[in-house]
Design a protein around this motif. Structure first.
Motif, mmCIF file in Angstrom:
data_model
loop_
_atom_site.group_PDB
_atom_site.id
_atom_site.type_symbol
_atom_site.label_atom_id
_atom_site.label_comp_id
_atom_site.label_asym_id
_atom_site.label_seq_id
_atom_site.Cartn_x
_atom_site.Cartn_y
_atom_site.Cartn_z
ATOM 1 N N ILE A 42 0.845 -1.202 0.000
ATOM 2 C CA ILE A 42 0.000 0.000 0.000
ATOM 3 C C ILE A 42 0.877 1.248 0.000
ATOM 4 O O ILE A 42 0.641 2.187 -0.775
ATOM 5 N N ALA A 43 1.902 1.261 0.855
ATOM 6 C CA ALA A 43 2.791 2.423 0.942
ATOM 7 C C ALA A 43 3.443 2.723 -0.406
ATOM 8 O O ALA A 43 3.431 3.868 -0.877
ATOM 9 N N LEU A 44 4.001 1.704 -1.038
ATOM 10 C CA LEU A 44 4.678 1.917 -2.322
ATOM 11 C C LEU A 44 3.692 2.258 -3.439
ATOM 12 O O LEU A 44 3.976 3.110 -4.285
ATOM 13 N N GLY A 45 2.557 1.608 -3.434
ATOM 14 C CA GLY A 45 1.540 1.907 -4.442
ATOM 15 C C GLY A 45 1.075 3.349 -4.347
ATOM 16 O O GLY A 45 0.979 4.057 -5.355
ATOM 17 N N LEU A 46 0.828 3.815 -3.133
ATOM 18 C CA LEU A 46 0.382 5.194 -2.949
ATOM 19 C C LEU A 46 1.505 6.195 -3.223
ATOM 20 O O LEU A 46 1.237 7.313 -3.668
ATOM 21 N N ALA A 47 2.753 5.802 -2.991
ATOM 22 C CA ALA A 47 3.871 6.686 -3.325
ATOM 23 C C ALA A 47 4.018 6.826 -4.837
ATOM 24 O O ALA A 47 4.457 7.867 -5.342
ATOM 25 N N MET A 48 3.630 5.774 -5.551
ATOM 26 C CA MET A 48 3.790 5.782 -7.000
ATOM 27 C C MET A 48 2.628 6.435 -7.743
ATOM 28 O O MET A 48 2.784 6.859 -8.892
ATOM 29 N N VAL A 49 1.470 6.550 -7.120
ATOM 30 C CA VAL A 49 0.295 7.112 -7.785
ATOM 31 C C VAL A 49 0.572 8.478 -8.417
ATOM 32 O O VAL A 49 0.276 8.688 -9.592
ATOM 33 N N PRO A 50 1.146 9.451 -7.690
ATOM 34 C CA PRO A 50 1.352 10.754 -8.335
ATOM 35 C C PRO A 50 2.339 10.688 -9.495
ATOM 36 O O PRO A 50 2.162 11.395 -10.495
ATOM 37 N N LEU A 51 3.350 9.836 -9.403
ATOM 38 C CA LEU A 51 4.312 9.716 -10.502
ATOM 39 C C LEU A 51 3.621 9.219 -11.765
ATOM 40 O O LEU A 51 3.747 9.822 -12.835
#
Length: 168
Positions: A42-51
């Motif tokens: 979840i942490a990595l997925g949400l970090a990648m969303v804006p990119l």
């Protein structure tokens, strides 16, 4: 000055490149996510969303610009959408960083997530604030010129002089 055909080829290359990058980041996440706990996924997925979001916005911009480059201004409705992206993306970035801080359970995931998040910040600045993408050999000299990104010049031209800055 470059010919219109050369400019269109550049726009096509930039557009497909940004969309390919968004796809590559998404595929990389899907390929490695099982190596992480559910919480870190979840942490990595949400970090990648804006990119991924900003890369898709950029890729779509370059490909859509093929319709008006050298002919007309960016269509006003599209300029309004991209003006809204300029203000909405930082909200997404802030939420993403908060989610990363909340969900990341290890320093390694935090470092990876912050790296993805910082890449998104650089892309946001490059497309919506100040142009940062230049050849490495002349990067410092050209960045020091504080050029407005082409996307924002098109947005301003499409929105007209009285509505160039903020979405309404």
């Amino acid at each position: 000055m470059h010919s219109l055909n050369h400019l269109r080829a550049t726009y096509r290359r930039l557009g497909t490149g940004e969309l390919a990058a968004a796809t590559a980041f998404s595929m990389a996440y899907l390929l490695v996510r099982d190596r992480f706990t559910a919480q870190d996924q979840i942490a990595l997925g949400l970090a990648m969303v804006p990119l991924v979001l900003i890369l898709v916005q950029a890729g779509a911009y370059w490909l859509l610009a093929l319709r008006w480059v050298g002919v007309a201004a960016m269509p006003s409705p599209l300029a309004g959408i991209y003006a809204a992206f300029r203000w909405a993306n930082p909200v997404v970035l802030a939420g993403s960083l908060g989610a990363l801080m909340w969900w990341a359970s290890t320093p390694g995931v935090m470092v990876l997530g912050v790296g993805l998040w910082l890449f998104a910040v650089v892309e946001q600045v490059n497309y919506f604030v100040r142009r940062l993408a230049y050849p490495a050999s002349r990067w410092l000299t050209l960045v020091a010129r504080h050029r407005t990104p082409q996307l924002m010049r098109d947005v301003r031209a499409g929105r007209g002089p009285d509505r160039a800055e903020a979405p309404r």
